[in-house]
Design a protein around this motif. Structure first.
Motif, mmCIF file in Angstrom:
data_model
loop_
_atom_site.group_PDB
_atom_site.id
_atom_site.type_symbol
_atom_site.label_atom_id
_atom_site.label_comp_id
_atom_site.label_asym_id
_atom_site.label_seq_id
_atom_site.Cartn_x
_atom_site.Cartn_y
_atom_site.Cartn_z
ATOM 1 N N ARG A 109 0.839 -1.216 0.000
ATOM 2 C CA ARG A 109 0.000 0.000 0.000
ATOM 3 C C ARG A 109 0.867 1.256 0.000
ATOM 4 N N LEU A 113 1.423 4.071 -2.921
ATOM 5 C CA LEU A 113 1.178 5.471 -2.566
ATOM 6 C C LEU A 113 2.352 6.372 -2.947
ATOM 7 N N ASN A 114 3.561 5.829 -2.880
ATOM 8 C CA ASN A 114 4.748 6.672 -3.035
ATOM 9 C C ASN A 114 5.518 6.496 -4.329
ATOM 10 N N ALA A 121 -1.896 9.474 -3.851
ATOM 11 C CA ALA A 121 -3.155 9.153 -3.175
ATOM 12 C C ALA A 121 -4.348 9.207 -4.131
ATOM 13 N N ILE A 122 -4.265 10.064 -5.151
ATOM 14 C CA ILE A 122 -5.387 10.168 -6.099
ATOM 15 C C ILE A 122 -5.459 8.901 -6.937
ATOM 16 N N PHE A 125 -6.812 7.344 -12.780
ATOM 17 C CA PHE A 125 -8.224 7.376 -13.149
ATOM 18 C C PHE A 125 -8.393 7.380 -14.663
ATOM 19 N N ASN A 208 -13.223 1.909 -12.737
ATOM 20 C CA ASN A 208 -12.838 3.104 -13.516
ATOM 21 C C ASN A 208 -11.610 3.816 -12.957
ATOM 22 N N THR A 209 -11.270 3.575 -11.721
ATOM 23 C CA THR A 209 -10.153 4.256 -11.068
ATOM 24 C C THR A 209 -9.476 3.274 -10.127
ATOM 25 N N ASN A 211 -6.564 3.145 -6.754
ATOM 26 C CA ASN A 211 -5.651 3.843 -5.853
ATOM 27 C C ASN A 211 -5.257 2.913 -4.714
ATOM 28 N N ARG A 213 -5.940 2.802 -1.719
ATOM 29 C CA ARG A 213 -6.955 2.414 -0.731
ATOM 30 C C ARG A 213 -7.594 1.067 -1.044
ATOM 31 N N GLN A 214 -7.509 0.641 -2.327
ATOM 32 C CA GLN A 214 -8.176 -0.616 -2.709
ATOM 33 C C GLN A 214 -7.542 -1.822 -2.031
ATOM 34 N N GLN B 134 -12.244 11.132 -4.979
ATOM 35 C CA GLN B 134 -11.830 9.770 -5.344
ATOM 36 C C GLN B 134 -13.030 8.934 -5.762
ATOM 37 N N PHE B 137 -14.196 9.861 -9.322
ATOM 38 C CA PHE B 137 -13.449 9.242 -10.425
ATOM 39 C C PHE B 137 -13.976 7.835 -10.719
ATOM 40 N N HIS B 201 -0.540 12.154 3.526
ATOM 41 C CA HIS B 201 -0.013 11.743 2.218
ATOM 42 C C HIS B 201 -0.781 10.584 1.595
ATOM 43 N N ASP B 202 -1.734 9.971 2.352
ATOM 44 C CA ASP B 202 -2.527 8.891 1.749
ATOM 45 C C ASP B 202 -3.949 9.359 1.436
ATOM 46 N N ALA B 204 -6.352 11.705 -1.119
ATOM 47 C CA ALA B 204 -6.340 12.373 -2.427
ATOM 48 C C ALA B 204 -6.547 13.879 -2.284
ATOM 49 N N THR B 207 -3.312 15.576 -0.716
ATOM 50 C CA THR B 207 -2.142 15.628 -1.598
ATOM 51 C C THR B 207 -2.363 16.615 -2.743
#
Lengths: 299, 427
Positions: A109, A113-114, A121-122, A125, A208-209, A211, A213-214, B134, B137, B201-202, B204, B207
């Motif tokens: 994770r 993220l990094n 984080a976005i 998409f 569709n996106t 990140n 978090r999934q 988020q 999207f 930082h986690d 959306a 950030t």
């Protein structure tokens, strides 16, 4: 009323349930499923949005063949990662293995993220769509589930499946009987990763996106709940658990704000009322006997 | 060794049971497969877009976060939508009735997708939501593919209206608003040189917003002396705060969600920081007051809404809010949810009076509504707004507020300290 979009989510839930079940069938409590799910999903999201060779169109379309390629690659990458990490983490047993796999979920994770190319984080998409509506995803997820179910069923009669069952019952005894326990546990771990990675690749397009978090620790717990509610002694248990627990919050919408309270109650009461899960071996035997002449139970 | 059926050996019994189990698996699997097939068959035609538009009231669908970590915003949005419905009922002499179907879009992507699908299937003419960018999207492409207009009440990330021509928003991008509060802090203390930045930082939103703060600081010749990265679920910030305070910052910029932000402010003050604090849009809710209490006092925030705007519609909105919530001032997120409903309601009334909703299918009505929505100009609680052809909100006035807490430290208000009209943004 369940629409096809929800049905796809339910089938993905069932696939993730099977991914937790496979190591458990060899007695290994692994919570690493979301890590492999995230790896598969991230790979599919990256390939379809960045690699024009796969044929994503400007209108957001995507060839089905490219999706199939992504499913294979997502499974393969997750499987390779499992092969590398499995050798290390499978030295641990029980709760220690569970903690190590939670750490793996966190590492993946934070990495997603990094990493400079995964969108932070976005996330990623505008993932292109191989199908115009949910029916295409439904068919693909159903084929994946039937295939995984068939493999799980075949395992029962294969030496590998029998070795997994032997390790689950008593690892020491299985080792003494000449079973290469490390190899068998690793195989189950890799199979689990392949299922999760493939599911992730499909989910990335469906959502569709994609990140970080999934693939979080929350998903570890949710997928474990699929197995606990459904039952861990037969592969149909996690399937029923995954289908049911994914659908339940949506089916409970008419009751309004208390729906998540009811959902929590089901998770709490399920294991109390059915300690071996909804689908226990006894239930399957009764179902198998149903309609056939009663056999004598005792001499 | 053989065994008669009457006295089976343990091995024989195991074989029989294994056989029964296999048969049981096969039967249950077939049953499940048949069930899935039946549900898929029944759910195949989910969108009623081809049906003629019914003569009765039109339905708007709202999918907002009533559960999960964004529920603080969702509760404010729910109030905004309820007030807008009451406002519309008072205003609706002879117009087309519009009602809202509210669904919990929770705070994750699959729930937002499920809520959008459900509302679209119920035949709504347009959608309001989801709460988080988020989620947008994930869920907006579904509405786009099915041709259902979406008005986002709180999505501030870059790229939302660009998802498709059915997607619009009334929440101005962070890039427009965020820098205004930094200007106010610099106006108060032009000697500021040392800035500390905190962000999750986690997340959306954080950030995206922190990049805007960074750009705004750089444009004013300031480089942060420290950037502390926190996590969305953090509540204890002692370590990052101690690290930051070692650099003796004169200004702290925070871009975090409401609960974390409230705790962060409180801990900053408790650990001895006395300088100015500028916060981002995540703290744009009175729900932070009970968390940071008297320590909230004095923080600066840029807003797209000011309760002090003296226009007829804002006075109506405030009156309705006071009736519902007592003597309190409405927050920005409630005003934006009200506005999302208002612009759709007014576009529907215009279309209705032109006869654009007669003799059409639901799908055609959705397309016409989207055109009408984007073409209109609206007097809203946010001030005069319009839309770009892409669906981006065009808002002229923005505000800077300072939180002023009551002596009790339990409640407070966003007091207007500055106002800015942006040139080039058409109302």
């Amino acid at each position: 009323m369940i629409d096809n979009g929800l049905l796809v989510q339910m089938l993905l839930g069932a696939l993730l349930g099977l991914s937790v079940y496979l190591p458990l069938a060899a007695g290994q409590l692994s919570l690493a499923t979301p890590a492999f799910y995230a790896v598969g999903g991230t790979l599919a999201a990256l390939l379809s949005t960045r690699w024009s060779v796969l044929g994503a169109t400007a209108a957001g379309g995507f060839p089905v063949l490219s999706l199939l390629l992504e499913l294979v690659l997502g499974g393969a990458l997750a499987g390779t990662l499992a092969l590398l990490v499995g050798r290390l983490v499978l030295r641990l047993r029980g709760i220690y293995l569970a903690i190590a796999t939670i750490a793996l979920v966190e590492i993946v994770r934070v990495a997603i993220l990094n990493l400079p190319f995964t969108g932070g984080a976005i996330g990623i998409f505008s993932i292109p769509q191989p199908f115009t509506d949910a029916s295409g995803y439904l068919l693909t997820a159903l084929i994946l589930l039937v295939l995984t179910g068939w493999i799980c069923q075949r395992l029962d009669t294969m030496p590998l499946g029998r070795a997994m069952a032997a390790i689950r019952d008593d690892e020491l005894a299985a080792g003494c009987m000449g079973i290469d326990t490390t190899r068998v546990k690793l195989t189950a771990f890799v199979l689990s990763a392949v299922v999760a990675g493939t599911s992730g690749a499909l989910a990335a397009h469906f959502l569709n996106t994609w990140n970080a978090r999934q693939g979080s620790f929350d998903v570890s717990i949710t997928t474990l709940a699929f197995v606990i509610l459904g039952g861990s002694r037969a592969w149909l248990g996690p399937v029923v658990g995954g289908l049911l627990l994914t659908a339940l919050p949506e089916l409970l919408r008419p009751v309004g704000d208390v729906r998540l309270v009811l959902f929590g109650l089901v998770i709490v009461l399920g294991p109390v009322l059915a300690p071996r899960g909804l689908v226990s071996p006894e239930l399957l035997e009764r179902l198998g006997r149903w309609g056939s002449p009663t056999r004598e139970q005792k001499p | 060794m053989t065994s008669s059926p009457a006295t089976p050996s343990p091995t024989g019994r195991r074989a029989v049971r294994s056989d029964e189990r296999r048969r049981g698996v096969l039967r249950l699997a077939s049953l499940l497969l048949a069930g899935i097939g039946a549900i898929a068959w029944l759910g195949r035609s989910a969108d009623p877009a081809s049906r003629p538009l019914a003569a009765g009231p039109l339905s708007l669908g709202a999918a907002i976060a009533l559960t999960g970590n964004a529920n603080l915003y969702g509760q404010d949005q729910r109030i905004g939508l309820a007030l807008a419905e009451r406002w519309a009922q008072q205003d609706a002499a002879g117009g087309r009735a519009v009602r809202v179907w509210l669904e919990d879009g929770a705070s994750d992507e699959p729930s937002a997708i499920a809520a959008f699908n459900l509302l679209i299937r119920q035949g709504v003419i347009a959608l309001i939501g989801p709460t988080l960018s988020q989620q947008a999207f994930a869920a907006d492409p579904i509405a786009q593919r099915q041709g259902v207009p979406v008005v986002a009440p709180s999505n501030t990330a870059k790229g939302i209206p660009q998802i498709g021509h059915f997607i619009s928003r009334v929440s101005a991008q962070s890039s427009v608003i965020a820098p205004l509060s930094i200007d106010e802090a610099l106006r108060r203390d032009p000697s500021i040189q040392r800035v500390a930045v905190f962000y999750a930082h986690d997340d959306a939103y954080s950030t995206a917003e922190v990049q805007i703060f960074d750009k705004a600081l750089a444009a004013r010749g300031l480089t942060p002396v420290t950037v502390q990265r926190t996590q969305l679920a953090d509540n204890d910030f002692q370590t990052p705060i101690t690290n930051a305070l070692q650099r003796a910052p004169q200004l702290v910029v925070l871009s975090v969600q409401a609960v974390a932000g409230g705790n962060l402010i409180r801990q900053l003050r408790e650990l001895g920081y006395r300088g100015q604090i500028v916060v981002g849009n995540g703290l744009n809710t009175p729900n932070i007051y009970p968390i940071c209490q008297r320590w909230c006092d004095g923080i600066l925030i840029a807003q797209a809404y000011s309760p002090e705007l003296n226009t007829p519609i804002n006075r109506d909105f405030q009156r309705l809010y006071r009736q519902a919530r007592g003597d309190r001032r409405p927050p920005q997120i409630t005003a934006q949810a009200f506005t999302a409903y208002q612009v759709l309601h007014e576009a529907i009334q215009r279309l209705h009076s032109k006869g654009g909703l007669t003799g059409v299918t639901l799908g055609q009505a959705r397309v016409r509504l989207m055109h009408e929505l984007l073409a209109g100009r609206y007097e809203t609680p946010l001030g005069p707004i319009g839309f770009s052809p892409e669906g981006e909100v065009q808002q002229q006035r923005f505000y800077v507020a300072e939180v002023r807490m009551d002596p009790s430290g339990r409640d407070g208000r966003f007091a207007l300290v500055g106002q800015r009209s942006l040139n080039g943004a058409r109302p």
